[in-house]
Write a protein that holds these residues in place. Sequence first.
Motif, PDB file in Angstrom:
ATOM      1  N   ALA A  25       0.843  -1.208   0.000  1.00 43.53           N
ATOM      2  CA  ALA A  25       0.000   0.000   0.000  1.00 43.53           C
ATOM      3  C   ALA A  25       0.873   1.251   0.000  1.00 43.53           C
ATOM      4  CB  ALA A  25      -0.927  -0.009   1.217  1.00 43.53           C
ATOM      5  N   ARG A  28       2.344   1.746  -3.420  1.00 49.96           N
ATOM      6  CA  ARG A  28       1.302   2.192  -4.349  1.00 49.96           C
ATOM      7  C   ARG A  28       1.059   3.699  -4.171  1.00 49.96           C
ATOM      8  NH1 ARG A  28      -2.134  -1.796  -2.966  1.00 49.96           N
ATOM      9  NH2 ARG A  28      -3.299  -0.513  -1.512  1.00 49.96           N
ATOM     10  N   ASN A  29       0.950   4.133  -2.921  1.00 45.51           N
ATOM     11  CA  ASN A  29       0.681   5.547  -2.651  1.00 45.51           C
ATOM     12  C   ASN A  29       1.836   6.431  -3.113  1.00 45.51           C
ATOM     13  OD1 ASN A  29      -1.664   4.643  -1.499  1.00 45.51           O
ATOM     14  ND2 ASN A  29      -0.954   4.841   0.619  1.00 45.51           N
ATOM     15  N   ARG A  32       1.930   6.642  -6.940  1.00 43.86           N
ATOM     16  CA  ARG A  32       0.878   7.514  -7.456  1.00 43.86           C
ATOM     17  C   ARG A  32       1.233   8.996  -7.296  1.00 43.86           C
ATOM     18  NH1 ARG A  32      -5.131   6.300  -5.354  1.00 43.86           N
ATOM     19  NH2 ARG A  32      -5.431   4.490  -6.667  1.00 43.86           N
ATOM     20  N   VAL A 175      -2.316   4.981   3.741  1.00 43.62           N
ATOM     21  CA  VAL A 175      -3.725   5.131   3.347  1.00 43.62           C
ATOM     22  C   VAL A 175      -4.122   3.922   2.503  1.00 43.62           C
ATOM     23  CG1 VAL A 175      -5.280   6.475   1.870  1.00 43.62           C
ATOM     24  CG2 VAL A 175      -3.708   7.651   3.432  1.00 43.62           C
ATOM     25  N   GLY A 176      -5.290   3.384   2.806  1.00 44.46           N
ATOM     26  CA  GLY A 176      -5.763   2.233   2.043  1.00 44.46           C
ATOM     27  C   GLY A 176      -5.629   0.932   2.812  1.00 44.46           C
ATOM     28  N   THR A 177      -5.158   1.021   4.059  1.00 44.62           N
ATOM     29  CA  THR A 177      -5.007  -0.207   4.851  1.00 44.62           C
ATOM     30  C   THR A 177      -6.042  -0.321   5.967  1.00 44.62           C
ATOM     31  OG1 THR A 177      -3.376   0.866   6.293  1.00 44.62           O
ATOM     32  CG2 THR A 177      -2.522  -0.382   4.440  1.00 44.62           C
ATOM     33  N   ARG A 180     -12.606   2.381   4.216  1.00 40.27           N
ATOM     34  CA  ARG A 180     -12.976   3.671   3.612  1.00 40.27           C
ATOM     35  C   ARG A 180     -13.967   4.402   4.499  1.00 40.27           C
ATOM     36  NH1 ARG A 180     -15.487   2.570  -1.898  1.00 40.27           N
ATOM     37  NH2 ARG A 180     -15.051   4.775  -2.232  1.00 40.27           N
ATOM     38  N   GLU A 204      -9.045   5.375   3.860  1.00 34.13           N
ATOM     39  CA  GLU A 204      -9.186   6.042   2.575  1.00 34.13           C
ATOM     40  C   GLU A 204     -10.360   7.004   2.737  1.00 34.13           C
ATOM     41  OE1 GLU A 204      -9.249   3.075  -0.532  1.00 34.13           O
ATOM     42  OE2 GLU A 204     -10.318   4.506  -1.804  1.00 34.13           O
ATOM     43  N   CYS A 235      -3.928  12.637   1.906  1.00 34.03           N
ATOM     44  CA  CYS A 235      -4.900  11.531   1.892  1.00 34.03           C
ATOM     45  C   CYS A 235      -4.902  10.761   0.577  1.00 34.03           C
ATOM     46  CB  CYS A 235      -6.314  12.060   2.119  1.00 34.03           C
ATOM     47  SG  CYS A 235      -6.487  13.021   3.631  1.00 34.03           S
TER      48      CYS A 235
END
Length: 391
Positions: A25, A28-29, A32, A175-177, A180, A204, A235
């Motif tokens: 994660a 990935r963040n 991005r 973020v994302g773990t 949401r 998220e 975020c």
Amino acid sequence: MKEIILCKYGEIVLKGLNRGSFEAALQRNVRRRLKPLGKIGLRSGQSTLYVEPLEDGIDMDEVFERCKKIYGITKLCRSVGVEKNIDAIFGVVCERFDGALRSAKTFKVEVKRSDKSFYLTSPELAAQLGGMVLERFPHLKVDLFEPEVTVVCEIRDEGAFIHDIAVDGAGGIPVGTSGRALLLLSGGIDSPVAGCMMAKRGAEISAIHFEAPPYTSERALMKVERLAKKMAEYCGHIGFYVVPFTKIQEEIKNNCPEDYFTLIMRRLMMEIAQRIAERDGMMALATGESLGQVASQTMTAMVTTDAVCRIPVFRPCIGLDKKEIIDMAYKLGTFEISIEPYEDCCTVFTPRHPKTRPALKDVEKAQAMFDFEPLIEEAVQNTRVKTVKAY
Ligand code: ATP
Ligand code: MG
């Protein structure tokens, strides 16, 4: 000399079997957020994410600034990598710190050795490197406690990395773990801070804003969108929902007792927000409320709003003083936007004597004076959504 940014993991290192998903994660963040800046390589090793430019002309200052805002990283160092050989290391130290060492009076060398197979221990390497620096810059003195320049040398599995003192990262977990959440985002100071606190713990974030044109202006909405954009630096992408709330507010005003305006309004906001959350796969709501801050944030008032909620409502600012929230907003960069003077739908119909200790049954009775259900459904149907990105 090619720069490599070392991003040290925070709490990720405490994770057990699921550690891999946290690392993924984070990568990935980071990918991005850095993608628009050019070709950048990422790889993990020894509780660190190595961020390395793969082409010329990448703005490493900007890469560093962006990485500082990514949750899951506790410390960052702008380092130069070199082979694990003392002469090569010394060469990098001289090149990298030449200016600083010339103008300083004191320095120290700090060694961290995570490659335990390296032939020198940390104190041995520090002493040898320190000696070489003193020989080259004889005006210097070693000061272990308050040096003007600190040269850090990390001996890692994949090489030696030279840098100065590490900078604090944003902390938290990626973020994302953590699922949401849908944040009720006003134009105020508190809710953006609340959203970032949730994101810091891995949530998220999507944001929902209630507007009441013509009582609230287009520029007021633009301000909230700019807040979301600022939050997105921390975020990541934010799904931004805007709910047309005018009719509901007018009907509250026309049909319900004035003392209960705010409470009924907040209950209806929660109802609309949770319908959208349930529809779009978010499992909780979040608000910027702080206990006792205003009449609608007393415990009894929150009991009346929570009574309509079927999903959890997180209030990360609950125990913070206004001053503490302001300090956090300032650091996040949302404060300057929040204090721009635009109207909020909450303040348009503020009762003169709001109830601070409302009984739930009285609020329910006041709300039952009008059938809001068709307007709630209409508001949900007419809610607009778009994605707000930081960069
Ligand atoms: P903030 O600084 O976040 O606006 P506040 O202290 O001004 O908070 P209120 O205006 O009472 O407090 O709002 C409490 C919470 O309700 C906010 O933190 C926010 O989560 C939510 N809220 C208020 N107004 C709106 C709005 N127009 N749209 C979405 N959420 C709102
Ligand atoms: Mg407000």
